[in-house]
Design an enzyme around this catalytic site. Structure first.
Site, mmCIF file in Angstrom:
data_model
loop_
_atom_site.group_PDB
_atom_site.id
_atom_site.type_symbol
_atom_site.label_atom_id
_atom_site.label_comp_id
_atom_site.label_asym_id
_atom_site.label_seq_id
_atom_site.Cartn_x
_atom_site.Cartn_y
_atom_site.Cartn_z
ATOM 1 N N HIS A 82 -60.269 17.162 39.032
ATOM 2 C CA HIS A 82 -61.048 18.128 38.271
ATOM 3 C C HIS A 82 -61.940 17.453 37.233
ATOM 4 O O HIS A 82 -62.963 18.018 36.838
ATOM 5 C CB HIS A 82 -60.114 19.145 37.621
ATOM 6 C CG HIS A 82 -59.554 20.132 38.593
ATOM 7 N ND1 HIS A 82 -59.311 21.450 38.276
ATOM 8 C CD2 HIS A 82 -59.195 20.000 39.904
ATOM 9 C CE1 HIS A 82 -58.833 22.076 39.340
ATOM 10 N NE2 HIS A 82 -58.746 21.215 40.336
ATOM 11 N N HIS A 112 -54.436 18.221 49.337
ATOM 12 C CA HIS A 112 -53.322 19.157 49.488
ATOM 13 C C HIS A 112 -52.153 18.560 50.264
ATOM 14 O O HIS A 112 -51.201 19.277 50.573
ATOM 15 C CB HIS A 112 -53.821 20.434 50.161
ATOM 16 C CG HIS A 112 -54.789 21.198 49.316
ATOM 17 N ND1 HIS A 112 -55.492 22.303 49.767
ATOM 18 C CD2 HIS A 112 -55.188 21.011 48.027
ATOM 19 C CE1 HIS A 112 -56.275 22.752 48.796
ATOM 20 N NE2 HIS A 112 -56.110 21.978 47.733
#
Length: 725
Positions: free
Chosen positions: A100, A268
């Site tokens: 992020h 993920h």
């Protein structure tokens, strides 16, 4: 994905891509019309506690890289009671933090990214998508405290995710240090016009069903998100629609389809989503929380408020069977099971597998005797449902080694995209390979006679305007946001730059036809000769104004080739306006002066430098196409203060004549003397800019003006000379 440009004023789907109200009156609030040039003055030395003598790039070279890596590896499994690690490993949290920090980058204007450590500050530290990353940064504090000035927060935030992947079994591609911290929030980055977090996507699209209509230069689909809404477009699950948003938003972050799938799958493969409770009951974000929270936000009243009770996205569960290991589990589950829509405990849409084997279920983060269904988001299902993504995903599933390599490279690109050229990379893990997205430029020669080159340029017959304009056009592409562009490499002679409208291709070709033989005859690079020609033009213009001055020059620029140039990515650097040469491709929603501020900030100019360059370039006759707007002089080609003298002379009046042009008329006779654009007149109308203009209009500052112009000019010419700056 098409070239990201501003739409014209008749396009109702278009919104402003830069900060509004910088120079123009907005509304009735008295504060709204105060002159605001803050984006040109941010990151002033007064905000930096390190002092002017501190050089981070030298300090980081003293870092004990081996000891740091060991401490980082140890941290990953040193679970703290105040914020326990899922399954005893902080890898997923640290990867999300690095992701992020880096993922806010967008190729359209080069802003965002991990290069400055701006995740520490508002608004990023309080984005809904960054919930709980305040905890990740606090977990890193003991390491930052230990290594001190030799380790920036910017480097540490990016490094944490890379070490986390190593800790969980990935062979990473490498890592480079060298990111320097900022010390207050960035004011130059436009994150969207929405007034609330997670406002519907429709607000930043011309048509939300057409992802390419997303407002430029934005990349994320909603205010407060890094990429796309994990529940689907505007929270409505539909993997095929989400796939198109994923493709657009990752494309705007400089990733192709294969890199996009790799990053989604690899991101993920580890960690989990957190939504075990009502997300609406979370406390305020860090910037809105009480002082007793000490920089923390999102206080969680659910159970213990941490561990299995943590709430972040609202989606709950892990994607894989073994969320702390680098394996092929994500694709095994995604491709081999059918998935159905469910609701998380927090009420968020998520997908869960049908008839899954018990052994394929991940265990609880605290109690390994409990197993839960894995989950997938709408974006994950896009990897399965979109035909192009599915083909890539199956290739990765059948060749885990290939997938790991592609992911490692894509992760390196994600975390280094805004660090600049490889010359700025520091540390023992810097990859030896040159990558095309690093915009490589070979070293240029310093072993040639500069005086001889200048003599040939002076005898070439090129005009001052042609020499200065070509050098300016070559250098003006520099973006301090991601350190791309600039004069080094002489890419102005290569596609796509040689054909850009703003570079006046026909005029450019004629000038290059004169300068290239000089480079070949003298052993200088074409890049050096282009800049030297601009310097010669400035020196000649100063002499015509009665001042002899030598413009500083350092040899060594190299010449890039087509093979070294990612032409598609360079399309984003195309100028569609240049107030310095009084040119705009068409009319836009944004005012010309606001576009000038945006470009000046990207080039790293202060308001004072912007002012002196405008005044000088006008009297040198460098306007696009030879137009005379703003050329307030009868002695064009001489580096005089005439632009400022006549701009501030009350003998003239200023009258709109249509199409953004103004007539400058003699007050007594009414005769038109000159014409001007808004860019010209703003230096007389804006109180701050006028204060600078008045300095140069004074009778005693003619020589100061020339010296200041040369200093600012040299800064622009050397902006991408990281070997000498």
């Amino acid at each position: 994905m098409g070239n990201a440009v501003l739409k014209d004023v008749n396009d109702s789907e278009r919104k402003c891509p830069v900060m509004h109200g910088s120079l123009t009156a907005q509304g009735s609030n008295v504060m709204s019309w105060w002159p605001n040039l803050d984006i040109l003055h941010q990151h002033d030395t007064k905000t930096n506690p390190m002092g002017e003598d501190f050089n981070y790039r030298e300090e980081v070279k003293k870092l004990d890289f081996e000891a740091l890596k060991k401490d980082m590896h140890d941290l990953m499994t040193d679970s703290q009671e105040w914020w326990p690690a899922d399954w005893g490993h902080y890898g997923g949290l640290m990867i999300r933090m690095s992701w992020h920090a880096a993922g806010s980058y967008r190729i359209t204007d080069g802003r965002g990214g991990a290069g400055t450590g701006n995740l520490r500050f508002a608004p990023l530290n309080s984005w809904p998508d960054n919930t709980s990353l305040d905890k990740a940064r606090r977990l890193l504090w003991p390491i930052k405290k230990k290594y001190g000035n030799a380790l920036s927060w910017a480097d540490l935030l990016a490094y944490a995710g890379t070490v986390a992947y190593e800790s969980m079994g990935l062979k990473t591609y490498g890592f480079a240090f060298g990111r320097e911290d900022i010390w207050h929030p960035e004011k130059d980055t436009y994150w969207g016009a929405e007034k609330e977090w997670l406002a519907p996507s429709d607000e930043r699209y011309g048509d939300v069903a057409k992802p390419s209509t997303m407002e430029n230069p934005l990349a994320a689909v909603q205010m407060g998100l890094i990429y796309v809404n994990p529940e689907g477009v505007n929270g409505q699950p539909d993997p095929l629609k989400t796939a198109e948003q994923v493709r657009e938003t990752f494309g705007r972050m400089a990733m192709d389809d294969e890199e996009t799938v790799a990053l989604t799958v690899g991101g993920h493969t580890v960690g989990k989503c957190h939504g075990n409770g009502d997300a609406s009951k979370l406390g305020p974000e860090p910037e809105a929380a009480g002082v007793e929270e000490q920089g923390f936000g999102w206080s969680n009243p659910n159970g213990k408020g941490k561990g299995r009770d943590a709430i972040t996205s609202g989606i709950e569960g892990a994607w894989t069977t073994h969320p702390t290991k680098w394996d092929n589990g994500y694709l095994h589950l995604l491709l081999n099971y059918d998935w159905e829509l469910k609701k998380s405990p927090a009420g968020a849409w998520q997908y869960e597998p049908v008839n899954i084997k018990e052994d394929d279920k991940p265990v609880d983060v605290e109690d390994p005797s409990i197993r839960y269904n894995p989950i997938m988001t709408d974006a994950d299902m896009a990897m399965k449902m979109d035909p192009k993504y599915r083909e890539i995903a199956e290739k990765f599933y059948n060749d885990h080694e290939y997938f790991s390599e592609v992911f490692a490279r894509a992760w390196f690109k994600l975390t280094h995209r805004d660090l600049g050229p490889k010359a700025l990379y520091i540390g023992p893990d810097v990859p030896k390979e040159d990558l095309i997205w690093q915009d490589p430029v070979p070293a240029g020669s310093r072993d040639y006679d500069i005086a001889a080159v200048k003599a040939k340029i002076e005898a070439s017959g090129l005009s001052i305007s042609d020499m200065v304009s070509t050098a300016w056009d070559s250098a003006r592409t520099f973006r301090g946001s991601d350190l791309r562009g600039g004069a080094n490499g002489a890419r102005i002679r290569l596609a796509p730059q040689k054909d850009w409208e703003g570079n006046e291709p026909d005029r450019l070709a004629k000038v290059l036809a004169v300068l290239e033989p000089i480079a070949a005859e003298t052993g200088a690079s074409i890049a050096d000769v282009i800049v030297l020609a601009g310097n010669v033009g400035v020196e000649q213009a100063a002499k015509k104004a009665g001042v002899n001055i030598d413009v500083p020059f350092t040899a060594g620029r190299g010449d890039a080739t087509d093979d070294m140039t990612d032409a598609d990515s360079f399309e984003y650097l195309e100028p569609i306006h240049d107030g310095f040469r009084n040119w705009q491709k068409k009319d836009y929603v944004v005012s010309p002066e606001e576009l000038l501020l945006d470009r000046s900030q990207l080039m790293g100019l202060t308001a004072h430098e912007m002012t002196v360059l405008i005044g000088g370039l006008r009297v040198l006759g460098t306007n696009y196409g030879g137009t005379k707007h703003g050329v307030f002089t009868d002695n064009e080609g001489a580096l005089t203060t005439d632009f400022f003298v006549n701009l501030t002379d009350m003998a003239y009046s200023w009258k709109p004549s249509g199409n953004g042009v103004y007539d400058i008329c003699d007050r007594k006779t009414g005769d038109k003397k000159w014409t001007a654009t808004r860019i010209d007149l703003v230096f007389g109308s804006n109180s701050v800019l006028r204060s600078y203009a008045e300095v140069y209009a004074q009778d005693d500052n003619k020589e100061k003006f020339i010296k200041d112009f040369v200093t600012a000019w040299t800064k622009v010419m050397n902006a991408d000379r990281f070997d000498v700056n």
